[in-house]
Design a protein around this motif. Structure first.
Motif, PDB file in Angstrom:
ATOM      1  N   GLY A   8       0.793  -1.258  -0.153  1.00 16.15           N
ATOM      2  CA  GLY A   8      -0.051  -0.107   0.034  1.00 16.15           C
ATOM      3  C   GLY A   8       0.950   1.262  -0.119  1.00 16.15           C
ATOM      4  O   GLY A   8       0.043   2.258   0.230  1.00 16.15           O
ATOM      5  N   PHE A   9       2.093   1.318   0.001  1.00 12.51           N
ATOM      6  CA  PHE A   9       3.031   2.348   0.017  1.00 12.51           C
ATOM      7  C   PHE A   9       3.846   2.461  -1.225  1.00 12.51           C
ATOM      8  O   PHE A   9       4.100   1.388  -1.999  1.00 12.51           O
ATOM      9  N   VAL A  10       4.100   3.650  -1.572  1.00 14.11           N
ATOM     10  CA  VAL A  10       4.859   4.172  -2.656  1.00 14.11           C
ATOM     11  C   VAL A  10       6.138   4.856  -2.356  1.00 14.11           C
ATOM     12  O   VAL A  10       6.051   5.896  -1.669  1.00 14.11           O
ATOM     13  N   ALA A  11       7.373   4.646  -2.595  1.00 18.54           N
ATOM     14  CA  ALA A  11       8.493   5.333  -2.252  1.00 18.54           C
ATOM     15  C   ALA A  11       8.305   6.530  -3.290  1.00 18.54           C
ATOM     16  O   ALA A  11       8.452   6.433  -4.496  1.00 18.54           O
ATOM     17  N   ALA A  42      -0.022  12.631   4.982  1.00 22.06           N
ATOM     18  CA  ALA A  42       1.318  12.297   5.846  1.00 22.06           C
ATOM     19  C   ALA A  42       2.429  11.656   4.943  1.00 22.06           C
ATOM     20  O   ALA A  42       2.000  10.977   3.824  1.00 22.06           O
ATOM     21  N   LEU A  43       3.791  11.724   5.257  1.00 25.35           N
ATOM     22  CA  LEU A  43       4.567  10.933   4.905  1.00 25.35           C
ATOM     23  C   LEU A  43       4.929  10.095   5.880  1.00 25.35           C
ATOM     24  O   LEU A  43       5.042  10.191   6.961  1.00 25.35           O
ATOM     25  N   LYS A  50      11.778  -2.417   8.135  1.00 27.24           N
ATOM     26  CA  LYS A  50      10.878  -2.139   9.250  1.00 27.24           C
ATOM     27  C   LYS A  50       9.546  -1.613   8.953  1.00 27.24           C
ATOM     28  O   LYS A  50       9.558  -1.084   7.673  1.00 27.24           O
ATOM     29  N   SER A  51       8.763  -1.711   9.644  1.00 19.98           N
ATOM     30  CA  SER A  51       7.335  -0.836   9.446  1.00 19.98           C
ATOM     31  C   SER A  51       7.385   0.844   9.186  1.00 19.98           C
ATOM     32  O   SER A  51       8.202   1.294   9.860  1.00 19.98           O
ATOM     33  N   PRO A  52       6.872   1.177   8.021  1.00 18.32           N
ATOM     34  CA  PRO A  52       6.821   2.692   7.883  1.00 18.32           C
ATOM     35  C   PRO A  52       6.320   3.416   9.168  1.00 18.32           C
ATOM     36  O   PRO A  52       5.282   2.994   9.884  1.00 18.32           O
ATOM     37  N   GLN A  53       6.954   4.568   9.605  1.00 19.77           N
ATOM     38  CA  GLN A  53       6.247   5.023  10.465  1.00 19.77           C
ATOM     39  C   GLN A  53       6.017   6.614  10.144  1.00 19.77           C
ATOM     40  O   GLN A  53       6.565   7.345   9.132  1.00 19.77           O
ATOM     41  N   PRO A  54       4.740   7.069  10.289  1.00 17.78           N
ATOM     42  CA  PRO A  54       3.912   8.192   9.767  1.00 17.78           C
ATOM     43  C   PRO A  54       4.556   9.697  10.375  1.00 17.78           C
ATOM     44  O   PRO A  54       4.845   9.668  11.627  1.00 17.78           O
ATOM     45  N   VAL A  88      11.356   7.416   1.999  1.00 20.10           N
ATOM     46  CA  VAL A  88      10.339   8.498   2.166  1.00 20.10           C
ATOM     47  C   VAL A  88       9.054   7.961   1.234  1.00 20.10           C
ATOM     48  O   VAL A  88       9.267   7.212   0.174  1.00 20.10           O
ATOM     49  N   LEU A  89       7.992   7.375   1.959  1.00 19.13           N
ATOM     50  CA  LEU A  89       7.052   6.933   1.344  1.00 19.13           C
ATOM     51  C   LEU A  89       5.745   7.720   1.689  1.00 19.13           C
ATOM     52  O   LEU A  89       5.592   8.535   2.524  1.00 19.13           O
TER      53      LEU A  89
END
Length: 201
Positions: A8-11, A42-43, A50-54, A88-89
């Motif tokens: 669900g994320f895009v770099a 949000a970025l 590791k899990s992305p952090q907002p 950065v996602l």
């Protein structure tokens, strides 16, 4: 922009280095337009797998070909140093809508690349950016890489439903990568015998 293994994320960039002492840091942006950073809710920052952090964006600005970001929670140089090299996602749902006929690059990764007559060139595996245009990295079935300038005159059609991209590359480009000429054998030079050297004195 490239798709990320986190579902669900895009770099959209990578953290390069801190800037100043107040937590601002430089990123290399993969986004077509830097205005993306003011349009997303949000970025997310990710350290490896590791899990992305907002994070909430406080400010952004362009600087010497990079983007300077200030995020809530990154308040000093030490914290900015800790995130050096992170990705950065953005969440896919936060990406701006595209015009008809436009596509995000991450959506095209893994698509088959064919010529107009249906000949398979390979699979779109990656891309990189230059000052002039994006360049696609196409992996052939033999494991060779084809570098194609991704400009409108060479990209005929993108069909995401069929996962097929049709191209019309410049003449001779595929031969350079797929049918390279074998290296020519160097002719051995005849060494003069000791007798010839003596006679030549």
């Amino acid at each position: 922009m490239t798709h990320n293994r986190s579902k669900g994320f895009v770099a959209v960039g990578g953290v390069v280095k801190p800037h100043g002492i107040r937590g601002e840091f430089c990123i290399k942006s993969y986004a077509d337009s830097p205005s993306l950073f003011s349009r997303v809710g949000a970025l997310f920052l990710q350290d490896g797998s590791k899990s992305p952090q907002p994070f909430t964006v406080r400010s952004w600005r362009e600087h010497k070909g990079l983007i300077l970001l200030k995020l809530q929670g990154v308040d000093d140089r030490n914290r900015a140093e800790e995130i050096r090299g992170w990705t950065v996602l953005v969440h896919e749902d936060d990406l701006p809508d595209l015009e008809e006929g436009e596509h995000y690059l991450y959506q095209m990764m893994g698509c088959r690349v064919v010529l107009e007559d249906g000949t398979v060139v390979g699979v779109l595996e990656n891309f990189f950016e230059t000052a002039e245009q994006d360049t696609w990295v196409i992996a052939s079935e033999e494991g060779r890489e084809v570098l194609l300038p991704a400009v409108p005159e060479f990209v005929v059609d993108v069909d995401l439903d069929a996962e097929v991209i049709t191209i019309d590359p410049p003449e001779g480009l595929l031969d350079i990568y797929l049918n390279p000429e074998p290296p020519k054998k160097k002719k051995k030079r005849k060494r003069p015998s000791g007798r010839q050297k003596a006679e030549g004195k």
